[in-house]
Enzyme design. Structure first.
Site, mmCIF file in Angstrom:
data_model
loop_
_atom_site.group_PDB
_atom_site.id
_atom_site.type_symbol
_atom_site.label_atom_id
_atom_site.label_comp_id
_atom_site.label_asym_id
_atom_site.label_seq_id
_atom_site.Cartn_x
_atom_site.Cartn_y
_atom_site.Cartn_z
ATOM 1 N N GLU A 47 79.661 43.517 34.974
ATOM 2 C CA GLU A 47 79.115 42.132 35.565
ATOM 3 C C GLU A 47 79.507 40.940 34.628
ATOM 4 O O GLU A 47 79.605 41.214 33.342
ATOM 5 C CB GLU A 47 77.600 42.108 35.656
ATOM 6 C CG GLU A 47 76.907 41.029 36.154
ATOM 7 C CD GLU A 47 75.450 41.039 35.908
ATOM 8 O OE1 GLU A 47 74.981 41.795 34.802
ATOM 9 O OE2 GLU A 47 74.458 40.290 36.572
ATOM 10 N N LYS A 124 75.584 39.200 44.527
ATOM 11 C CA LYS A 124 74.522 39.865 43.927
ATOM 12 C C LYS A 124 73.220 39.407 44.679
ATOM 13 O O LYS A 124 73.043 38.203 45.120
ATOM 14 C CB LYS A 124 74.063 39.499 42.475
ATOM 15 C CG LYS A 124 73.019 40.211 41.856
ATOM 16 C CD LYS A 124 72.997 39.857 40.355
ATOM 17 C CE LYS A 124 72.187 40.563 39.477
ATOM 18 N NZ LYS A 124 71.974 40.274 37.873
ATOM 19 N N CYS A 169 74.253 45.116 38.768
ATOM 20 C CA CYS A 169 73.092 45.095 37.620
ATOM 21 C C CYS A 169 71.771 45.527 38.242
ATOM 22 O O CYS A 169 71.401 46.423 38.521
ATOM 23 C CB CYS A 169 73.059 43.964 37.017
ATOM 24 S SG CYS A 169 72.025 44.364 35.241
HETATM 25 N N1 CDT Z 1 71.845 41.134 34.584
HETATM 26 C C1 CDT Z 1 70.762 41.548 34.938
HETATM 27 O O1 CDT Z 1 70.476 41.677 36.175
HETATM 28 N N2 CDT Z 1 69.909 42.335 34.175
HETATM 29 C C2 CDT Z 1 68.768 42.693 34.549
HETATM 30 C C3 CDT Z 1 67.734 42.603 33.348
HETATM 31 C C4 CDT Z 1 66.898 41.766 33.702
HETATM 32 S S1 CDT Z 1 65.419 41.126 32.422
HETATM 33 C C5 CDT Z 1 64.943 39.776 33.111
HETATM 34 C C6 CDT Z 1 68.545 44.197 34.595
HETATM 35 O O2 CDT Z 1 68.019 44.875 35.690
HETATM 36 O O3 CDT Z 1 69.271 45.058 33.744
#
Ligand code: CDT
Length: 307
Positions: A47, A124, A169
């Site tokens: 990402e 996303k 993610c």
């Molecule tokens: N980039 C991303 O989506 N990271 C999230 C963590 C967010 S914490 C506020 C994840 O689910 O890993």
């Protein structure tokens, strides 16, 4: 029958604020060439692969952040990646921040075929974090300020001899992401991520981050009879440590390959897409066993309703 796809998870170590796109593309090219030397046909990058994870800083005027976004793909700077992929006859999946001509901002991932053409774009859906500056945090996770949640949903595309889906993610923590693709017969889901290890208020970090990462992707793979390729940007980026643990997961839920460092690292696995049928046709035969008529709450409500 077997349909073999040799796939590579191309993990990146940190990308610092001062690292320009050209130097990042050089790292991606190196990973692409390594993948080719290992006979991979498809390379998955993380990402927001082209820049540092900029939502960790807040700017009052969002246009001050324009330089983190791509307005065209490929651009002059990213074109060498497309050219090399075409030359080596290898496909790739790349995450980046997208700024559209209409001024919309998305957290985006593209799938590029072996001839260098973009065959699919995913934006996303589940945007985590916060919309406003939260000065008490050790660092910001202002994804909700920087990105619009996409309403396009989760597509599945015929490519690389199979049915390929994408998510980004935080999407991987939601069973709905996998199931919507499962219902389209997905056989391999590609997912880049940036997961900070210190976002829990307890500064001693969350020791379960690696476990949860594996848990969601392995169960999502098994319950939908699909391969999942999860690829991190890991390591200490601008003082924030992020989970690495990139992996390739089989439709059985088993781990086929996993990185061992928090740096640029490539792991590969030869995936037989026909393996998906073992789970899709028997245990999780959706046509036969699903009961959508009793799942109304899944799409009918957002939050919890206490009767
Ligand atoms: N980039 C991303 O989506 N990271 C999230 C963590 C967010 S914490 C506020 C994840 O689910 O890993």
């Amino acid at each position: 029958m077997s349909r073999l796809l040799n796939v590579a998870a191309a993990q990146l170590g940190p990308v610092q604020r001062t690292d320009d796109r050209k130097s990042v593309v050089a790292r991606l090219l190196e990973l692409l060439r390594e993948a080719h030397s290992k006979k991979a046909e498809l390379v998955v990058f993380p990402e927001l692969a082209l820049t540092t994870f900029f939502p960790r800083w807040f700017v009052d005027d969002i246009t001050q952040a324009d330089h983190w976004y791509e307005t065209e793909m490929p651009s002059a700077i990213t074109k060498p990646l497309f050219d090399e992929a075409k030359k080596l006859n290898i496909g790739f999946c790349l995450g980046y921040a997208e700024l559209t001509p209409q001024g919309e901002r998305f957290n985006t991932q593209i799938l590029v075929e072996r001839d260098g053409s973009i065959v699919a774009k995913y934006r996303k859906v589940h945007i985590p974090g916060h919309e406003h500056h939260e000065p008490d945090r050790p660092f910001q996770h202002a994804e909700r300020y920087y990105f619009k949640p996409s309403d396009d949903g989760f597509g599945v595309w015929k490519a690389f001899g199979g049915r390929i889906g994408m998510m980004i993610c935080n999407d991987r923590r939601w069973p709905e992401s996998y199931r919507v693709m499962g219902l389209q017969g997905v056989e391999m889901i590609l997912c880049g991520y940036n997961t900070p290890l210190q976002y829990i208020p307890d500064p001693s970090q969350d020791p379960l981050q690696g476990f949860h990462n594996a848990l969601v992707m392995q169960s999502g793979a098994y319950q939908n009879g699909t391969f999942v390729v999860g690829v991190a940007k890991g390591g200490v980026e601008e003082g924030v440590d992020s989970l690495a643990d990139s992996s390739i997961i089989a439709p059985s839920g088993e781990l086929l390959a996993k990185t061992v460092t928090s740096d640029d690292e490539l792991v590969t696995a030869v995936c037989d897409l026909d393996w998906c049928n073992n789970y899709k046709n028997t245990l999780f035969n959706f046509d036969r066993y699903r009961r959508p008529e009793v799942y109304g709450r899944i799409t009918g409500q957002r939050g919890t309703v206490l009767d």
